[in-house]
Enzyme design. Structure first.
Site, PDB file in Angstrom:
ATOM      1  N   ALA A   1      -2.064  11.877  -1.125  1.00  0.00           N
ATOM      2  CA  ALA A   1      -1.562  10.573  -0.678  1.00  0.00           C
ATOM      3  C   ALA A   1      -2.404  10.032   0.464  1.00  0.00           C
ATOM      4  CB  ALA A   1      -0.099  10.699  -0.252  1.00  0.00           C
ATOM      5  N   TYR A   2      -2.671  10.872   1.451  1.00  0.00           N
ATOM      6  CA  TYR A   2      -3.499  10.447   2.581  1.00  0.00           C
ATOM      7  C   TYR A   2      -4.900  10.064   2.108  1.00  0.00           C
ATOM      8  CZ  TYR A   2      -6.302  10.768   6.835  1.00  0.00           C
ATOM      9  OH  TYR A   2      -7.176  10.507   7.865  1.00  0.00           O
ATOM     10  N   SER A   3      -5.495  10.912   1.287  1.00  0.00           N
ATOM     11  CA  SER A   3      -6.849  10.648   0.800  1.00  0.00           C
ATOM     12  C   SER A   3      -6.901   9.376  -0.030  1.00  0.00           C
ATOM     13  CB  SER A   3      -7.351  11.840  -0.027  1.00  0.00           C
ATOM     14  OG  SER A   3      -8.702  11.678  -0.377  1.00  0.00           O
TER      15      SER A   3
ATOM     16  N   SER B   1      -5.069   6.783   0.357  1.00  0.00           N
ATOM     17  CA  SER B   1      -5.002   5.655   1.295  1.00  0.00           C
ATOM     18  C   SER B   1      -6.351   5.425   1.969  1.00  0.00           C
ATOM     19  CB  SER B   1      -3.904   5.886   2.340  1.00  0.00           C
ATOM     20  OG  SER B   1      -4.284   6.852   3.307  1.00  0.00           O
TER      21      SER B   1
END
Length: 292
Positions: A165-167, A169
């Site tokens: 999820a972070y990546s 984004s």
């Protein structure tokens, strides 16, 4: 990556806006730029944080209390900054605010994933759009046009398991930065992205606390998750000093020819150029995955 005498001439009387200045990278950037003579308008989410920073930094700091996902508070901040500028242009908007809790992508709560994108992508875009007039996307202002500096990540070009999820984004931040650079150049507004890896900040204490709950330890991902968290914590001793980020920000802000992007970790080059299957094989070995 130095600056020339001509570059440093940009500093005198300049105002920058930085999101997420209460801790970590944003705090360090704000303090560094104030020491170089900038007036810093810094965004924090809590009034108590704003009061503490005013006590520390004094008149070189203008607190803006808003969450990047709160459009009403953002509009109020625009009015506040316009009053500070008095018709001048911002020297730069530094989009630093961001979050990134780790989890298996198939098990991470949907609301948590949406929150990551709300802050890291939609919040960044909302702040940029709101302050574009102050950066020079309007006529009648005084001084040189401003710059947009986005805080990306090595995760914008490589994706580790449990950081999907972070990546995702940060991949989006890469795309937003590319689009803005090509759409704003004709206005005289440069856009650049700074892409650090692990940086020595208080983030590790926060990460350690988040991972202690072991919320996925009893799932099918248990053994892999435990190896991942151990691997993440090992990065603390290998983290780069804050100075590498500060130097990149100074260059992006003051150079007559700022770079399009500033990759600050060798893993960025590995993620971009190493064949996917070779990268997978190395990762699986570290995580104890038997991938045939």
């Amino acid at each position: 990556m130095g600056t020339t005498a001509e570059d440093t001439g940009r500093v005198a009387g300049k105002t920058v806006l930085i999101t997420g200045v209460s801790t970590g990278i944003g705090f360090a950037i704000a303090e560094d730029l104030m020491q170089r003579g900038y007036l810093v308008c810094g965004a924090v989410r809590r009034l108590a944080d704003a009061d503490g920073l005013v006590t520390r930094w004094g008149q070189a700091f203008v607190p803006l209390v808003f969450d990047v996902t709160d459009r009403t508070a953002l509009n109020q901040a625009v009015t506040q900054v316009d009053e500070v500028l008095g018709g001048r242009y911002l020297a730069a908007l530094i989009n630093n605010a961001g979050i990134g809790p780790s989890a298996p992508l198939l098990m991470q709560p949907e609301e948590e994933i949406r929150k990551i994108f709300d802050v890291n992508v939609f919040g960044l875009l909302a702040v940029t759009r709101a302050f574009l007039p102050a950066l020079g996307a309007r006529s009648g202002g005084t001084g040189p046009k401003g710059r947009v500096i986005n805080m990306g990540s090595v995760s914008g070009v490589m994706t580790l398991p449990f950081m999907g999820a972070y990546s995702s984004s940060k991949h989006a931040v890469e795309a937003v930065g590319q689009a803005l650079r090509r759409e704003l150049k004709f206005m005289g507004i440069d856009v650049t992205t700074i892409e650090p890896g692990f940086i020595r900040t208080a983030m590790f204490e926060k990460t350690r606390t988040e991972l202690k709950n072991d919320r996925y330890a009893n799932s099918d991902y248990g053994p892999m998750w435990q190896r991942f968290t151990a691997m993440l914590m090992q990065q603390e001793s290998k983290a780069a000093p804050m100075s590498v980020v500060l130097e990149a920000v100074r260059h992006a802000l003051e150079s007559t020819r700022p770079r399009i992007r500033y990759p600050l970790d060798k893993a960025w080059h590995i993620g971009r150029w190493m064949p996917d299957r070779a990268f997978d094989k190395a990762l699986f070995r570290m995580l104890g995955v038997n991938a045939k």
